[in-house]
Design an enzyme around this catalytic site. Sequence first.
Site, PDB file in Angstrom:
ATOM      1  N   SER A 106       0.562  -1.175   0.029  1.00  0.00           N
ATOM      2  CA  SER A 106      -0.016   0.011  -0.216  1.00  0.00           C
ATOM      3  C   SER A 106       0.885   0.983  -0.398  1.00  0.00           C
ATOM      4  O   SER A 106       1.831   1.327   0.965  1.00  0.00           O
ATOM      5  CB  SER A 106      -0.669   0.382   0.862  1.00  0.00           C
ATOM      6  OG  SER A 106      -1.766   1.089   1.403  1.00  0.00           O
ATOM      7  N   LYS A 154      -4.709  -7.129   3.262  1.00  0.00           N
ATOM      8  CA  LYS A 154      -4.469  -5.463   2.339  1.00  0.00           C
ATOM      9  C   LYS A 154      -6.060  -5.293   1.785  1.00  0.00           C
ATOM     10  O   LYS A 154      -6.243  -3.654   1.908  1.00  0.00           O
ATOM     11  CB  LYS A 154      -3.154  -5.883   1.083  1.00  0.00           C
ATOM     12  CG  LYS A 154      -3.235  -4.269   0.102  1.00  0.00           C
ATOM     13  CD  LYS A 154      -3.203  -3.321   0.509  1.00  0.00           C
ATOM     14  CE  LYS A 154      -2.412  -2.217  -0.380  1.00  0.00           C
ATOM     15  NZ  LYS A 154      -3.479  -2.278  -1.558  1.00  0.00           N
ATOM     16  N   GLU A 170      -9.522   2.427   4.105  1.00  0.00           N
ATOM     17  CA  GLU A 170      -9.650   3.661   3.224  1.00  0.00           C
ATOM     18  C   GLU A 170     -10.403   4.274   2.408  1.00  0.00           C
ATOM     19  O   GLU A 170     -10.768   5.733   2.384  1.00  0.00           O
ATOM     20  CB  GLU A 170      -8.244   2.723   2.385  1.00  0.00           C
ATOM     21  CG  GLU A 170      -8.389   3.832   1.220  1.00  0.00           C
ATOM     22  CD  GLU A 170      -7.216   3.262   0.308  1.00  0.00           C
ATOM     23  OE1 GLU A 170      -5.857   2.487   0.390  1.00  0.00           O
ATOM     24  OE2 GLU A 170      -7.617   3.502  -1.020  1.00  0.00           O
ATOM     25  N   HIS A 183      -7.265  -3.203   4.458  1.00  0.00           N
ATOM     26  CA  HIS A 183      -7.116  -1.962   4.475  1.00  0.00           C
ATOM     27  C   HIS A 183      -7.531  -0.994   3.603  1.00  0.00           C
ATOM     28  O   HIS A 183      -8.047   0.151   3.845  1.00  0.00           O
ATOM     29  CB  HIS A 183      -5.312  -1.874   4.150  1.00  0.00           C
ATOM     30  CG  HIS A 183      -4.901  -0.284   3.528  1.00  0.00           C
ATOM     31  ND1 HIS A 183      -5.033  -0.141   2.871  1.00  0.00           N
ATOM     32  CD2 HIS A 183      -3.828  -0.296   4.870  1.00  0.00           C
ATOM     33  CE1 HIS A 183      -4.254   0.539   2.263  1.00  0.00           C
ATOM     34  NE2 HIS A 183      -3.617   1.585   3.898  1.00  0.00           N
ATOM     35  N   ASN A 184      -7.665  -1.148   1.974  1.00  0.00           N
ATOM     36  CA  ASN A 184      -8.310  -0.893   1.265  1.00  0.00           C
ATOM     37  C   ASN A 184     -10.222  -0.628   2.231  1.00  0.00           C
ATOM     38  O   ASN A 184     -10.549   0.718   1.318  1.00  0.00           O
ATOM     39  CB  ASN A 184      -8.425  -1.540   0.515  1.00  0.00           C
ATOM     40  CG  ASN A 184      -7.093  -1.169  -0.323  1.00  0.00           C
ATOM     41  OD1 ASN A 184      -5.809  -0.446   0.468  1.00  0.00           O
ATOM     42  ND2 ASN A 184      -6.496  -1.512  -2.223  1.00  0.00           N
TER      43      ASN A 184
HETATM   44  N1  LIG Z   1      -1.359   1.582  -8.824  1.00  0.00           N
HETATM   45  C1  LIG Z   1      -1.962   1.653  -7.630  1.00  0.00           C
HETATM   46  O1  LIG Z   1      -1.480   2.440  -6.429  1.00  0.00           O
HETATM   47  C2  LIG Z   1      -1.824   0.503  -6.303  1.00  0.00           C
HETATM   48  C3  LIG Z   1      -1.835   0.495  -5.418  1.00  0.00           C
HETATM   49  C4  LIG Z   1      -1.939  -0.871  -4.576  1.00  0.00           C
HETATM   50  C5  LIG Z   1      -1.342  -2.361  -5.236  1.00  0.00           C
HETATM   51  N2  LIG Z   1      -1.247  -2.096  -6.921  1.00  0.00           N
HETATM   52  C6  LIG Z   1      -1.935  -3.444  -7.277  1.00  0.00           C
HETATM   53  O2  LIG Z   1      -0.784  -3.538  -7.988  1.00  0.00           O
HETATM   54  C7  LIG Z   1      -0.896  -4.129  -9.225  1.00  0.00           C
HETATM   55  C8  LIG Z   1      -0.517  -3.707 -10.898  1.00  0.00           C
HETATM   56  O3  LIG Z   1      -0.648  -2.572 -10.761  1.00  0.00           O
HETATM   57  P1  LIG Z   1      -0.387  -1.497 -11.357  1.00  0.00           P
HETATM   58  O4  LIG Z   1      -1.204   0.341 -10.967  1.00  0.00           O
HETATM   59  O5  LIG Z   1       1.242  -1.263 -11.715  1.00  0.00           O
HETATM   60  O6  LIG Z   1      -0.781  -1.601 -12.787  1.00  0.00           O
HETATM   61  P2  LIG Z   1      -0.260  -0.931 -14.586  1.00  0.00           P
HETATM   62  O7  LIG Z   1       0.092   0.310 -14.312  1.00  0.00           O
HETATM   63  O8  LIG Z   1      -1.969  -0.712 -15.163  1.00  0.00           O
HETATM   64  O9  LIG Z   1       0.763  -1.829 -15.016  1.00  0.00           O
HETATM   65  C9  LIG Z   1       0.031  -3.167 -15.334  1.00  0.00           C
HETATM   66  C10 LIG Z   1       1.581  -4.028 -15.616  1.00  0.00           C
HETATM   67  O10 LIG Z   1       0.833  -5.496 -15.972  1.00  0.00           O
HETATM   68  C11 LIG Z   1       1.665  -5.757 -16.759  1.00  0.00           C
HETATM   69  N3  LIG Z   1      -0.052  -6.930 -17.610  1.00  0.00           N
HETATM   70  C12 LIG Z   1      -1.094  -6.843 -17.523  1.00  0.00           C
HETATM   71  N4  LIG Z   1      -1.922  -7.290 -17.867  1.00  0.00           N
HETATM   72  C13 LIG Z   1      -0.438  -8.685 -18.623  1.00  0.00           C
HETATM   73  C14 LIG Z   1      -0.621  -9.575 -18.986  1.00  0.00           C
HETATM   74  N5  LIG Z   1      -1.596 -10.178 -19.321  1.00  0.00           N
HETATM   75  N6  LIG Z   1       0.227 -10.752 -18.947  1.00  0.00           N
HETATM   76  C15 LIG Z   1       1.137  -9.964 -18.156  1.00  0.00           C
HETATM   77  N7  LIG Z   1       1.819  -8.610 -18.024  1.00  0.00           N
HETATM   78  C16 LIG Z   1       0.514  -7.581 -18.126  1.00  0.00           C
HETATM   79  C17 LIG Z   1       1.903  -4.644 -18.390  1.00  0.00           C
HETATM   80  O11 LIG Z   1       2.570  -4.511 -19.079  1.00  0.00           O
HETATM   81  P3  LIG Z   1       2.191  -4.423 -20.426  1.00  0.00           P
HETATM   82  O12 LIG Z   1       2.881  -2.051 -20.683  1.00  0.00           O
HETATM   83  O13 LIG Z   1       3.476  -4.908 -21.470  1.00  0.00           O
HETATM   84  O14 LIG Z   1       0.857  -3.491 -21.065  1.00  0.00           O
HETATM   85  C18 LIG Z   1       2.415  -3.260 -17.269  1.00  0.00           C
HETATM   86  O15 LIG Z   1       3.487  -3.703 -16.954  1.00  0.00           O
HETATM   87  C19 LIG Z   1      -2.654  -4.490  -9.337  1.00  0.00           C
HETATM   88  O16 LIG Z   1      -2.625  -5.586  -9.281  1.00  0.00           O
HETATM   89  C20 LIG Z   1      -2.181  -3.657  -8.358  1.00  0.00           C
HETATM   90  O17 LIG Z   1      -4.532  -3.557  -8.217  1.00  0.00           O
HETATM   91  C21 LIG Z   1      -2.001  -0.988  -8.183  1.00  0.00           C
END
Ligand SMILES: NC(=O)c1ccc[n+]([C@@H]2O[C@H](COP(=O)([O-])OP(=O)(O)OC[C@H]3O[C@@H](n4cnc5c(N)ncnc54)[C@H](OP(=O)(O)O)[C@@H]3O)[C@@H](O)[C@H]2O)c1
Length: 481
Positions: A134, A188, A195, A191-192
């Site tokens: 988080s 987590k 939030e 937590h959300n």
């Molecule tokens: N954003 C936040 O604040 C936050 C906070 C806590 C947790 N999270 C969690 O962290 C995770 C990632 O979130 P993010 O915000 O970093 O997402 P993101 O910016 O959309 O990035 C997604 C990543 O996953 C890859 N991807 C997508 N589909 C795929 C597939 N089918 N096979 C292999 N790679 C794939 C993408 O690759 P490409 O470059 O090829 O598209 C990219 O590298 C999620 O589970 C999210 O819920 C996010």
Amino acid sequence: MSDSGNKAAIGLIGLGTMGSALALNIADNGYKIAVTNRTVSRVSEFINDAGELSEYLIGCDDIESFVASLQTPRAIIVMVPAGKPFDDQIEALKPYLDEGDTLIDAGNTNFHDTRRRDAELAADGFRFVGMGVSGGEEGARFGPSIMVGGPEESFKPIEPIINAIAAKYEGDPCAAHLGPDGAGHFVKTVHNGIEYADMQLIAEVWGILRDGQGKSAAEVGALFDRWNEGELKSYLVEITGKALGATDEATGKPVVDIILDRAGQKGTGRWTVIEALGLGQSASTIEAAVGARSWSAAKDVREAGAEILAVQPEGGPQVSEEDLADALLAARILAYAQGFDILTAASETYGWDLDMARVAEIWRAGCIIRSALLDDISAAFRGELPKGRLILAPAFAKRLVNGSAALRRVVASAAMNGQATPAFSAALAYFDTMRTARGTTDLVQAQRDFFGAHGFERVDQEGGGFHGPWALSAEDMNVSR
Ligand SMILES: NC(=O)c1ccc[n+]([C@@H]2O[C@H](COP(=O)([O-])OP(=O)(O)OC[C@H]3O[C@@H](n4cnc5c(N)ncnc54)[C@H](OP(=O)(O)O)[C@@H]3O)[C@@H](O)[C@H]2O)c1
């Protein structure tokens, strides 16, 4: 780990928002990290943008070279969207891995999936860690709160790296191994959920001040800035002050005024409510917040309702800023308390033995719900907690009793003035329910026994299965024989 030479201490797949930030954080802490990404061009772009940190990064264009660049036994963080993308990624990796390698799911995964994968990967000879992270992008880059689940022996080899990258609260890393299988992802999720509730309560304050008292975004922003100096000090109050103070360059208006009032949600809030109900709990403030986002999506219905359902509320006195602050604090405590009640129930159901004080401690920095309350929450869990309930801990009971009058005035004023405050209302209803020794489910039990012969317990005798003096007749059931 062996092969330390030029090989990476850890690997990361998925250079999206969170993956990129986490990889830079790991590199910043002096660990060599191999990275790869589905869209290969992103890898070189990432390495080029990393500046001096690129010396700690090994960019790989395919899975085979990525796996080959890691010290063994390998540790690999997978940071892709939860669900099928994660499963697909694991399947693509498996042929290149060896027994004893560790896969780390750092996404927002449903803990049921984590439990399933934990069992499946263990059967394949792999180690698995389900890790909730988080703090958003900034947290991931400079220090998130990290909630770890999985076998302790899977976590041990990566613990130094996780502790190094985690946020620190007075030197204490905001990372902990909380329990087996899905424990980290469950914590987590809750937590959300908390939030969601906190954000909704803050938004309701904004609504009361904007719509009920004609305050501008800048005025309310300044109020939140002041509140952030006191007991309400928290990340969400802090960013609310900043967000309300921001101006849209194109129009010169407050940014908040040009944002459509339709909120998104990705699932963790909803999961919290679903799991709470499944565990026989009701996290009503969280449910209210999730529901409010769902209602917000029906913008067209609300616009029609503004005309068709137009009423002139009777009106009533507006509340003071002091009342709003006290009500927000009380409702925030109730939301946290409901979150911890869910954790307690899940811990018992799944045999996790969660250390609630430690959960509160690792939320004190790095995460979105970090707030001045968490120190007191961890102290309450370390001390005597009547009935295991946070609301009954002396420090919180006192605050709730003191804040309840303000909470009541806020809800009453909003109701009389026709303003929706679902989360405040839910918080007050929970508070009033939990201080009512004899409630009204006596009548619900009578009704259940009347139509379904479900039986009830008596106040004056042990045991259950008692029935009332009612014999069902066709007339009672409104049916003809
Ligand atoms: N954003 C936040 O604040 C936050 C906070 C806590 C947790 N999270 C969690 O962290 C995770 C990632 O979130 P993010 O915000 O970093 O997402 P993101 O910016 O959309 O990035 C997604 C990543 O996953 C890859 N991807 C997508 N589909 C795929 C597939 N089918 N096979 C292999 N790679 C794939 C993408 O690759 P490409 O470059 O090829 O598209 C990219 O590298 C999620 O589970 C999210 O819920 C996010």
